[in-house]
Design a protein around this motif. Structure first.
Motif, PDB file in Angstrom:
ATOM      1  N   LEU A  90      84.231  28.057  15.503  1.00 24.87           N
ATOM      2  CA  LEU A  90      84.624  28.161  16.888  1.00 24.87           C
ATOM      3  C   LEU A  90      85.218  26.960  17.443  1.00 24.87           C
ATOM      4  CD1 LEU A  90      81.802  30.642  18.234  1.00 24.87           C
ATOM      5  CD2 LEU A  90      84.400  31.178  17.691  1.00 24.87           C
ATOM      6  N   VAL A  91      84.410  25.765  17.112  1.00 24.28           N
ATOM      7  CA  VAL A  91      84.930  24.382  17.739  1.00 24.28           C
ATOM      8  C   VAL A  91      86.384  24.033  17.172  1.00 24.28           C
ATOM      9  CG1 VAL A  91      84.223  21.880  17.276  1.00 24.28           C
ATOM     10  CG2 VAL A  91      82.438  23.651  17.788  1.00 24.28           C
ATOM     11  N   VAL A  92      86.585  24.474  16.003  1.00 24.62           N
ATOM     12  CA  VAL A  92      88.003  23.982  15.403  1.00 24.62           C
ATOM     13  C   VAL A  92      88.973  25.035  16.335  1.00 24.62           C
ATOM     14  CG1 VAL A  92      89.568  24.423  13.722  1.00 24.62           C
ATOM     15  CG2 VAL A  92      87.240  23.751  13.327  1.00 24.62           C
ATOM     16  N   LEU A  93      88.569  26.231  16.897  1.00 25.37           N
ATOM     17  CA  LEU A  93      89.551  26.981  17.807  1.00 25.37           C
ATOM     18  C   LEU A  93      89.563  26.648  19.067  1.00 25.37           C
ATOM     19  CD1 LEU A  93      88.707  30.603  16.425  1.00 25.37           C
ATOM     20  CD2 LEU A  93      90.612  29.257  15.770  1.00 25.37           C
ATOM     21  N   GLY A  94      88.950  25.501  19.429  1.00 25.74           N
ATOM     22  CA  GLY A  94      88.927  24.981  20.689  1.00 25.74           C
ATOM     23  C   GLY A  94      87.532  25.436  21.786  1.00 25.74           C
ATOM     24  N   PHE A  95      86.551  25.931  21.122  1.00 25.95           N
ATOM     25  CA  PHE A  95      85.382  26.354  22.095  1.00 25.95           C
ATOM     26  C   PHE A  95      84.505  25.224  21.844  1.00 25.95           C
ATOM     27  CE2 PHE A  95      87.283  30.621  21.175  1.00 25.95           C
ATOM     28  CZ  PHE A  95      86.852  31.433  22.025  1.00 25.95           C
ATOM     29  N   VAL A  96      83.777  25.315  23.087  1.00 29.08           N
ATOM     30  CA  VAL A  96      82.684  24.167  23.395  1.00 29.08           C
ATOM     31  C   VAL A  96      81.330  25.169  23.766  1.00 29.08           C
ATOM     32  CG1 VAL A  96      81.876  22.462  24.935  1.00 29.08           C
ATOM     33  CG2 VAL A  96      84.420  22.627  24.575  1.00 29.08           C
ATOM     34  N   ARG A 151      75.894  23.764  27.219  1.00 34.21           N
ATOM     35  CA  ARG A 151      74.560  22.899  26.943  1.00 34.21           C
ATOM     36  C   ARG A 151      73.412  23.520  27.583  1.00 34.21           C
ATOM     37  NH1 ARG A 151      76.562  17.242  30.013  1.00 34.21           N
ATOM     38  NH2 ARG A 151      78.184  16.452  28.738  1.00 34.21           N
ATOM     39  N   SER A 152      73.230  24.399  28.467  1.00 36.16           N
ATOM     40  CA  SER A 152      72.244  25.212  28.597  1.00 36.16           C
ATOM     41  C   SER A 152      71.770  26.232  27.641  1.00 36.16           C
ATOM     42  CB  SER A 152      72.503  25.935  30.271  1.00 36.16           C
ATOM     43  OG  SER A 152      72.794  25.025  31.018  1.00 36.16           O
ATOM     44  N   ASP A 153      72.869  26.942  26.982  1.00 32.45           N
ATOM     45  CA  ASP A 153      72.421  27.762  25.823  1.00 32.45           C
ATOM     46  C   ASP A 153      73.637  27.744  24.708  1.00 32.45           C
ATOM     47  OD1 ASP A 153      71.941  30.257  24.337  1.00 32.45           O
ATOM     48  OD2 ASP A 153      71.381  31.169  26.149  1.00 32.45           O
ATOM     49  N   THR A 154      73.122  27.278  23.632  1.00 33.75           N
ATOM     50  CA  THR A 154      74.105  26.753  22.547  1.00 33.75           C
ATOM     51  C   THR A 154      74.692  28.023  21.885  1.00 33.75           C
ATOM     52  OG1 THR A 154      71.863  26.625  20.990  1.00 33.75           O
ATOM     53  CG2 THR A 154      73.057  24.526  22.150  1.00 33.75           C
ATOM     54  N   SER A 155      74.078  29.198  22.240  1.00 33.33           N
ATOM     55  CA  SER A 155      74.703  30.405  21.482  1.00 33.33           C
ATOM     56  C   SER A 155      75.920  31.086  22.399  1.00 33.33           C
ATOM     57  CB  SER A 155      73.714  31.386  21.405  1.00 33.33           C
ATOM     58  OG  SER A 155      72.599  30.901  20.421  1.00 33.33           O
ATOM     59  N   LEU A 156      76.149  30.261  23.628  1.00 29.76           N
ATOM     60  CA  LEU A 156      77.043  30.708  24.518  1.00 29.76           C
ATOM     61  C   LEU A 156      78.582  29.786  24.155  1.00 29.76           C
ATOM     62  CD1 LEU A 156      78.690  31.985  26.871  1.00 29.76           C
ATOM     63  CD2 LEU A 156      77.230  30.401  28.431  1.00 29.76           C
ATOM     64  N   PHE A 157      79.563  30.249  23.913  1.00 29.41           N
ATOM     65  CA  PHE A 157      80.635  29.298  23.521  1.00 29.41           C
ATOM     66  C   PHE A 157      81.607  29.449  24.443  1.00 29.41           C
ATOM     67  CE2 PHE A 157      78.506  29.262  19.638  1.00 29.41           C
ATOM     68  CZ  PHE A 157      78.624  27.923  19.082  1.00 29.41           C
ATOM     69  N   ILE A 158      82.276  28.456  25.110  1.00 25.25           N
ATOM     70  CA  ILE A 158      83.329  28.744  26.202  1.00 25.25           C
ATOM     71  C   ILE A 158      84.764  27.969  25.693  1.00 25.25           C
ATOM     72  CG2 ILE A 158      83.480  27.893  28.690  1.00 25.25           C
ATOM     73  CD1 ILE A 158      80.674  27.640  29.232  1.00 25.25           C
ATOM     74  N   TYR A 159      85.487  28.678  26.031  1.00 24.07           N
ATOM     75  CA  TYR A 159      86.952  28.226  26.061  1.00 24.07           C
ATOM     76  C   TYR A 159      87.423  28.479  27.190  1.00 24.07           C
ATOM     77  CZ  TYR A 159      91.873  28.090  24.201  1.00 24.07           C
ATOM     78  OH  TYR A 159      93.196  27.686  23.895  1.00 24.07           O
ATOM     79  N   SER A 160      88.216  26.917  27.610  1.00 21.37           N
ATOM     80  CA  SER A 160      88.974  27.116  28.923  1.00 21.37           C
ATOM     81  C   SER A 160      90.140  25.945  28.825  1.00 21.37           C
ATOM     82  CB  SER A 160      87.916  26.639  30.092  1.00 21.37           C
ATOM     83  OG  SER A 160      88.673  26.386  31.152  1.00 21.37           O
ATOM     84  N   LYS A 161      91.133  26.449  28.518  1.00 25.52           N
ATOM     85  CA  LYS A 161      92.494  25.920  28.404  1.00 25.52           C
ATOM     86  C   LYS A 161      93.859  26.616  29.028  1.00 25.52           C
ATOM     87  CE  LYS A 161      91.254  23.053  24.331  1.00 25.52           C
ATOM     88  NZ  LYS A 161      91.410  22.711  22.973  1.00 25.52           N
ATOM     89  N   GLY A 162      94.645  25.924  29.415  1.00 21.63           N
ATOM     90  CA  GLY A 162      96.026  26.525  29.985  1.00 21.63           C
ATOM     91  C   GLY A 162      95.814  27.838  30.960  1.00 21.63           C
ATOM     92  N   VAL A 208      82.352  39.263  23.896  1.00 16.83           N
ATOM     93  CA  VAL A 208      83.570  38.560  24.171  1.00 16.83           C
ATOM     94  C   VAL A 208      83.999  39.095  25.449  1.00 16.83           C
ATOM     95  CG1 VAL A 208      85.865  37.582  23.654  1.00 16.83           C
ATOM     96  CG2 VAL A 208      84.043  37.820  21.667  1.00 16.83           C
ATOM     97  N   THR A 209      84.166  38.294  26.488  1.00 17.35           N
ATOM     98  CA  THR A 209      84.934  38.386  27.704  1.00 17.35           C
ATOM     99  C   THR A 209      85.892  37.430  27.992  1.00 17.35           C
ATOM    100  OG1 THR A 209      84.484  38.741  30.004  1.00 17.35           O
ATOM    101  CG2 THR A 209      83.013  37.087  29.074  1.00 17.35           C
ATOM    102  N   SER A 210      87.158  37.803  28.383  1.00 18.55           N
ATOM    103  CA  SER A 210      88.078  37.025  28.597  1.00 18.55           C
ATOM    104  C   SER A 210      88.955  37.482  29.923  1.00 18.55           C
ATOM    105  CB  SER A 210      89.052  37.072  27.645  1.00 18.55           C
ATOM    106  OG  SER A 210      90.103  36.243  27.661  1.00 18.55           O
ATOM    107  N   SER A 211      89.482  36.228  30.547  1.00 18.07           N
ATOM    108  CA  SER A 211      90.467  36.635  31.530  1.00 18.07           C
ATOM    109  C   SER A 211      91.876  37.131  31.074  1.00 18.07           C
ATOM    110  CB  SER A 211      90.637  34.967  32.383  1.00 18.07           C
ATOM    111  OG  SER A 211      91.218  34.170  31.501  1.00 18.07           O
ATOM    112  N   SER A 212      92.036  37.225  30.028  1.00 19.17           N
ATOM    113  CA  SER A 212      93.302  37.555  29.501  1.00 19.17           C
ATOM    114  C   SER A 212      93.077  38.421  28.198  1.00 19.17           C
ATOM    115  CB  SER A 212      94.318  36.460  29.120  1.00 19.17           C
ATOM    116  OG  SER A 212      95.457  37.163  28.348  1.00 19.17           O
ATOM    117  N   GLN A 213      93.671  39.747  28.232  1.00 22.76           N
ATOM    118  CA  GLN A 213      93.484  40.371  27.109  1.00 22.76           C
ATOM    119  C   GLN A 213      94.165  40.361  25.939  1.00 22.76           C
ATOM    120  OE1 GLN A 213      94.183  44.625  27.760  1.00 22.76           O
ATOM    121  NE2 GLN A 213      92.510  45.038  29.373  1.00 22.76           N
ATOM    122  N   ASP A 214      95.420  39.689  26.149  1.00 21.15           N
ATOM    123  CA  ASP A 214      96.018  39.016  24.624  1.00 21.15           C
ATOM    124  C   ASP A 214      95.279  37.853  24.270  1.00 21.15           C
ATOM    125  OD1 ASP A 214      97.977  40.873  25.421  1.00 21.15           O
ATOM    126  OD2 ASP A 214      99.247  39.381  26.644  1.00 21.15           O
ATOM    127  N   ALA A 215      94.628  36.875  25.246  1.00 20.04           N
ATOM    128  CA  ALA A 215      93.837  36.060  24.683  1.00 20.04           C
ATOM    129  C   ALA A 215      92.698  36.527  23.712  1.00 20.04           C
ATOM    130  CB  ALA A 215      93.369  34.833  25.760  1.00 20.04           C
TER     131      ALA A 215
END
Length: 470
Positions: free
Chosen positions: A217-223, A226-237, A252-259
């Motif tokens: 997930l880190v390779v894919l751009g997720f971070v 800090r509060s919960d290491t089992s929550l990964f966040i992707y925020s780009k573009g 998985v919840t996303s602002s874009s279905q295509d993403a």
């Protein structure tokens, strides 16, 4: 005096006595007898439906279970889980066994028959074939928080399942197991399996899986949060994706279905992912989407299982989980026998899980949990009242509203010296995101308070810490 006719044992040069040999256990002699429990304990393998099995011999006679075992074995082979090697002297060789389980849907219907090869990890030795074992899992408060954000913003909610999840973790230690029962290689039956990847039952398996998934997930751009290491966040573009991980269950919840679809395709290249569609059943929690866009989180099926387990399906319901003026103490009532005490602990432990969606039960269940070491008839009556209230409020759950402001607020309260056994106070808090409840607690304070003000401050401090975490 006459000398004894028996000669004393003679020690060798190293100081050892050759006449004294190490005792041989029954297991080493091939004598195996299942343990008979007399205290009411029920083996895990027996807490199952009549269609589930306990032995490999029974499974191999059934086409359904034999097919499930074959699927598991082929998955292990495709994954390159082990290499067959001749046994080496001095290596710790771990046994393995088959575990059988019937997977069911949220409505109780059979989904599939599942056979799992599990290593007997209790035979591992620290520092030789395992070291670190801790693996983080997502906090349930994080799940409620992310669901509240997703519903308020109108994001899509998807549910993923990773097949053979622990088989993806790469091992750093040398671990050897015996060949799977019923699937021994006929050409080299005495060989053992040198593991390259983790399997279920190993102490380090959850940690190895988490390390493998998080690095991807880190390779894919997720971070990781800090509060919960089992929550990964992707925020780009302008695209935001939140991923919640609880071992092999993923939301998985996303602002874009295509993403979200692109992410799924990227993960499928490395892991055997199964898209379960819209979020509907997660960790035993049923998720129902209302026409207004709200989400209702319930545990109806789990509550039904508890009532069935204690044979109280037809009990008389009550409208409150505890009597208003009830003050339980340690020695009130007659002590339960060993069998009834085990039953008490088992039922109370099962009730704790239902507080994931039921803040109204948190205080009552915390109260009966304080007497697990020495329960009495009075305490058991209190547990039965909680179950009767569960019957009354079977369809009650946690409602997450769509139209809710994203403002964090909290409330706390405490009694003073409410426990008559040790004079400690009980504190509680509830945290809201807008009008949605996302975190709560009701527990006895660890130290005694000298005034009601001190008890209130302690409760307020706990609520403040939880709000800062949120």
């Amino acid at each position: 005096m006459t000398e004894s006719s028996e000669a004393a044992p003679i020690d060798d040069a190293a100081g050892h006595n050759p006449a004294v040999s190490r005792p041989q256990t029954h297991l080493q002699s091939g004598i195996v007898k299942p343990k008979v429990y007399t205290d009411g304990t029920v083996r895990y393998a027996n807490i199952c439906t009549s269609d589930e099995l306990n032995s490999v011999e029974e499974a191999l006679k059934s086409s359904k279970w034999k097919g499930a075992m074959q699927d598991e074995y082929e998955a292990l082979q495709r994954n390159g889980t082990w290499n067959l090697v001749p046994p080496s002297q001095g290596k710790n060789i771990i046994d393995c066994k088959w575990v059988f389980k019937i997977k069911k849907r949220a409505d109780g219907k059979i989904d599939r028959y599942k056979a799992r090869l599990v290593a007997k990890g209790f035979k591992q030795r620290y520092g030789i074939d395992y070291e670190d074992t801790f693996s983080p899992v997502v906090k349930i408060a994080t799940v409620r928080l992310v669901l509240s954000l997703a519903v308020a913003r109108g994001w899509c909610l998807r549910q993923l399942d990773v097949q053979n999840v622990f088989l993806h973790g790469v091992l750093e230690e040398e671990v050897y197991i015996r060949q799977p029962p019923g699937f021994e290689n006929p050409k080299c039956p005495s060989f053992v399996c040198k593991l390259k990847k983790a399997i279920y039952g190993l102490k380090q398996a959850p940690r190895a899986w988490y390390a493998e998934l998080s690095s991807k997930l880190v390779v894919l751009g997720f971070v990781p949060s800090r509060s919960d290491t089992s929550l990964f966040i992707y925020s780009k573009g302008g695209v935001e994706i939140y991923m919640l991980i609880y071992v092999d269950d993923i939301i998985v919840t996303s602002s874009s279905q295509d993403a979200g679809k692109v992410l799924l395709q990227a993960l499928k290249k490395d892991f055997a992912l199964k898209d379960l569609g819209d979020l509907h059943y997660f960790l035993g929690i049923e998720v129902e989407r209302k026409s207004s866009g709200d989400l209702l989180l319930t545990q109806r099926r789990y509550a039904q299982d508890i009532l069935s387990r204690v044979r109280m399906l037809n009990c008389k319901p009550v409208a409150t989980p505890m009597a208003l003026a009830e003050k339980m103490i340690q020695g009130d009532g007659d002590l339960l026998g060993p069998e009834d005490s085990t039953r008490y602990r088992s039922v109370v432990g099962a009730l704790q899980y239902i507080t994931l969606t039921r803040p109204d039960l948190a205080f009552a269940i915390n109260k009966v949990c304080q007497y697990l070491h020495s329960p009495t008839t009075t305490h058991w009556s209190a547990v039965k009242r909680v179950i009767r209230y569960l019957k009354f409020s079977m369809n009650t759950g946690l409602l997450i509203r769509k139209k809710s402001p994203l403002i964090v607020s909290g409330f706390s309260d405490a009694d003073w010296a409410g426990c008559r056994d040790d004079r400690r106070s009980t504190g509680g808090f509830v945290i809201f995101l807008g009008s949605n409840v996302i975190s709560w607690s009701a527990r006895k304070q660890p130290t005694m308070s000298r005034s009601s003000t001190e008890a209130e401050y302690k409760s307020m401090a706990n609520a403040t810490a939880e709000m800062i975490w949120v």
